[in-house]
Design an enzyme around this catalytic site. Structure first.
Site, PDB file in Angstrom:
ATOM      1  N   LYS A 108       0.861  -1.196   0.000  1.00  0.00           N
ATOM      2  CA  LYS A 108       0.000   0.000   0.000  1.00  0.00           C
ATOM      3  C   LYS A 108       0.888   1.233   0.000  1.00  0.00           C
ATOM      4  CE  LYS A 108      -3.497   2.528   2.714  1.00  0.00           C
ATOM      5  NZ  LYS A 108      -4.495   2.507   3.810  1.00  0.00           N
TER       6      LYS A 108
ATOM      7  N   LYS B 141     -10.520  12.765   7.695  1.00  0.00           N
ATOM      8  CA  LYS B 141     -10.178  12.291   9.043  1.00  0.00           C
ATOM      9  C   LYS B 141     -10.194  13.466  10.016  1.00  0.00           C
ATOM     10  CE  LYS B 141      -6.989   8.533   7.819  1.00  0.00           C
ATOM     11  NZ  LYS B 141      -7.652   7.393   8.460  1.00  0.00           N
TER      12      LYS B 141
ATOM     13  N   ARG C 215      -7.866  -0.251   0.359  1.00  0.00           N
ATOM     14  CA  ARG C 215      -8.407  -1.467  -0.274  1.00  0.00           C
ATOM     15  C   ARG C 215      -8.716  -1.234  -1.750  1.00  0.00           C
ATOM     16  NH1 ARG C 215     -13.144  -1.737   4.062  1.00  0.00           N
ATOM     17  NH2 ARG C 215     -11.440  -0.834   5.267  1.00  0.00           N
TER      18      ARG C 215
HETATM   19  N1  BES Z   1      -4.734   4.358   6.571  1.00  0.00           N
HETATM   20  C1  BES Z   1      -5.916   4.064   7.301  1.00  0.00           C
HETATM   21  C2  BES Z   1      -5.695   3.003   8.377  1.00  0.00           C
HETATM   22  C3  BES Z   1      -4.780   3.391   9.504  1.00  0.00           C
HETATM   23  C4  BES Z   1      -5.283   3.961  10.652  1.00  0.00           C
HETATM   24  C5  BES Z   1      -3.438   3.123   9.431  1.00  0.00           C
HETATM   25  C6  BES Z   1      -4.441   4.300  11.675  1.00  0.00           C
HETATM   26  C7  BES Z   1      -2.577   3.451  10.466  1.00  0.00           C
HETATM   27  C8  BES Z   1      -3.089   4.050  11.596  1.00  0.00           C
HETATM   28  C9  BES Z   1      -7.012   3.567   6.366  1.00  0.00           C
HETATM   29  O1  BES Z   1      -6.978   4.063   5.076  1.00  0.00           O
HETATM   30  C10 BES Z   1      -8.317   3.986   6.952  1.00  0.00           C
HETATM   31  O2  BES Z   1      -8.543   5.156   7.048  1.00  0.00           O
HETATM   32  N2  BES Z   1      -9.125   3.013   7.342  1.00  0.00           N
HETATM   33  C11 BES Z   1     -10.383   3.282   7.931  1.00  0.00           C
HETATM   34  C12 BES Z   1     -11.398   2.346   7.314  1.00  0.00           C
HETATM   35  C13 BES Z   1     -12.820   2.659   7.668  1.00  0.00           C
HETATM   36  C14 BES Z   1     -13.228   3.970   7.010  1.00  0.00           C
HETATM   37  C15 BES Z   1     -13.694   1.543   7.185  1.00  0.00           C
HETATM   38  C16 BES Z   1     -10.255   3.012   9.435  1.00  0.00           C
HETATM   39  O3  BES Z   1      -9.526   2.112   9.823  1.00  0.00           O
HETATM   40  O4  BES Z   1     -10.857   3.757  10.194  1.00  0.00           O
HETATM   41 ZN    ZN Z   2      -5.081   4.635   4.391  1.00  0.00          ZN
HETATM   42 ZN    ZN Z   3      -7.996   5.953   4.913  1.00  0.00          ZN
END
Ligand code: BES
Ligand code: ZN
Ligand code: ZN
Length: 513
Positions: free
Chosen positions: A270, A282, A363
């Site tokens: 990724k 975020k 994803r």
């Molecule tokens: N890059 C993030 C996941 C992440 C979070 C990595 C904290 C490292 C530290 C990923 O793209 C993301 O934002 N995932 C979301 C998915 C959700 C929207 C279904 C998450 O984990 O909140």
């Molecule tokens: Zn991410």
């Molecule tokens: Zn994300």
């Protein structure tokens, strides 16, 4: 690579400023080195043993100053002999080396405990030196850089008469450790680098410099936006479309003139150069670290960086295997051009995806990367590394990567290798029943599940929809890729380089089976 590591014959005195002496619990009374140095002092160390301040328990340490020509002597507990492991020794030694640096000393004699001399012993001890020396100082002042202490010289001192052959094995391990360190340090540097200075183009430049170093053993191919569109990578391009930085789909692969049957192995990383969440923005505090959302790709490049340092090994790999690294690099940003929640994109494999949350972007990019690996690189084995979900951190904490997959043997190989190399990992289930959460009313899939529960699993299930026949393992490294805790053992603050050692180990074993 920082620090010079050598093997030396035993005997006193050696020339370093400090001495580290690993001790098993059972050896406190019998260890000859300890006796010798203790006799030359006022018995300070034996006193600490008598009073049970030091019992040789794993991770325990005590130090004393100005003994037997050394400015400092550290006793390092390595626990019970029957529970001994090289990883535990590596981490204990790394911790002791950090203590030496705190005291502002730079040279060390490490007396080896009475264990079998091996390639792995040399490798892990040299890794303890190099990896614990790492810091990201690029943006610190000259003065701060100057003040920073590292171990410049570490001598591994044989405590027993050794066979020449065993010493050679250890030296080989030390040599390999230097190459692994270069890969891990590159991965750490890339992850620590702020997104303003590291976008898709800089990832390309890094891949190109590894290609150049390989002297023809590796080639890099970069697909630009138009080419990605032509192939139909709608999911990857959807993520990228909000950013001013252009996406780059990077493939780095082995070149070999030798014909014959080969294994096709792809390592996918990724590579979201910054994850703002996109329009599903975020909150500020969750965004702070999102320069690290390319840690999977950083480890993929780290693997190839190590391999080019060992050209004979890389040639052997290339003769038996078509090995590729696949890096869909882009940035996830909000803008007037950004993907909207509710938009539907079509992935490379033809499946349509309703994007309900633009923050579940990893994803999407990986879906196209995994499809590409199978369709265009003929991958039979795929390992992906991704900082994919916060849910995986909730499930496993910060030390462990989550491992999912569709093939028991490959999962076992990956999990066993990670454990062997001392990278934290735990298998999680690819529980098919949850897949229905990812079905959309109006498209083939949606990119988020029903709620927050089981988020690491639903993300992995989503990816599995893009794997056709390949044996595949998905590693969710959101937890271990980046550390907020103070440095510990071989792990620094910030980027860890998780995955470089595991992937190298897996590749090594895949060429041997
Ligand atoms: N890059 C993030 C996941 C992440 C979070 C990595 C904290 C490292 C530290 C990923 O793209 C993301 O934002 N995932 C979301 C998915 C959700 C929207 C279904 C998450 O984990 O909140
Ligand atoms: Zn991410
Ligand atoms: Zn994300």
């Amino acid at each position: 690579m920082i620090g010079h590591v050598t093997v030396k014959k035993g005997g006193f005195p050696q020339k370093s400023q400090t001495l580290i002496l690993p001790l098993f619990t059972a050896d406190l009374k019998t260890n000859k080195i300890l006796k010798q140095i203790d006799q030359k002092s006022s018995g300070e160390l034996s006193e600490k043993i008598k009073t049970h301040e030091f019992e040789g328990k794993e991770g325990q340490s005590v130090s004393a100053e100005n003994i037997s020509g050394y400015k400092a002597v550290l006793l390092l507990g390595v626990g019970e002999k029957k529970e001994f492991s090289l990883i535990q020794l590596r981490e204990g030694v790394a911790k002791a080396l950090r203590a030496v640096r705190m005291m502002k000393f730079t040279t060390v004699d490490l007396f080896l405990p009475e264990v079998e001399l091996s390639f792995q012993l040399g490798k892990h001890l040299a890794l303890a030196v190099h990896l614990s020396n790492y810091s990201f100082l690029k943006y610190k002042s000259k003065e701060a850089k100057k003040k920073h202490t590292v171990i410049t010289e570490a001598n591994l001192i044989l405590s027993q008469p050794a066979k020449e052959k065993d010493v050679l094995l250890m030296q080989e391990g030390i040599r390999i450790a230097a190459t692994i360190d270069l890969g891990i340090s590159l991965a750490r540097d890339l992850v620590n680098e702020p997104a303003i200075h590291l976008g898709p183009d800089e990832m390309v430049a890094t891949a190109r410099s590894i290609e150049k170093e390989s002297k023809g053993l590796l080639k890099v191919k970069v697909l630009e936006e138009a080419e990605c569109r032509r192939l139909g990578m709608g999911a990857f391009l959807g993520v990228a479309q909000g950013s001013d930085k252009k996406p780059r789909f990077i493939v780095i692969q082995t070149v070999s003139k030798k014909a014959g049957k080969k294994k096709y192995v792809s390592v996918v990383g990724k590579s979201i150069m910054f994850d703002s969440g996109g329009l599903s923005l975020k909150p500020g505090s969750s965004m702070e670290d999102m320069k690290m959302d390319m840690a999977g790709a950083a480890s993929v490049l780290g693997v190839f960086k190590t391999l080019v340092q060992a050209p004979d090994f890389l040639r052997r790999i290339a003769d038996q295997m078509e090995l590729s690294g696949v890096i869909p690099a882009c940035e996830n940003m909000p803008s007037g051009k950004a993907m909207r929640p509710g938009d539907i994109v079509t992935a490379l494999n033809g499946k349509t995806i309703e994007v309900l949350n633009t923050d579940a972007e990893g994803r999407l990019a990986l879906a196209d990367a995994v499809s590409y690996a199978e369709k265009y690189l003929k991958a039979e084995y795929i390992i992906d590394l991704a900082t994919l979900t916060g849910a995986c951190m909730v499930a496993l904490g910060n030390d462990l990567a989550g491992a999912f997959g569709n093939d028991k043997e490959l999962i076992k190989l990956v999990v066993d290798t990670a454990n062997h190399e001392g990278e934290g990992i735990w298998e999680l289930p690819l529980y098919k029943k949850y897949l229905k959460q990812m079905k959309s009313e109006i498209a083939d899939l949606k990119n988020i599940g029903g709620g927050r529960m089981g988020g690491a699993i639903t993300a992995a299930l989503f990816l599995s929809e893009f794997v056709k026949k390949a044996k595949w393992v998905h590693l969710d490294i959101a937890g271990p890729a980046f550390r907020h805790e103070p440095p510990q053992g071989t792990l620094p603050h910030g980027a860890s380089g998780w995955g470089v050692m595991t992937v190298l180990g897996v590749i090594t074993q895949l060429i041997n089976v």
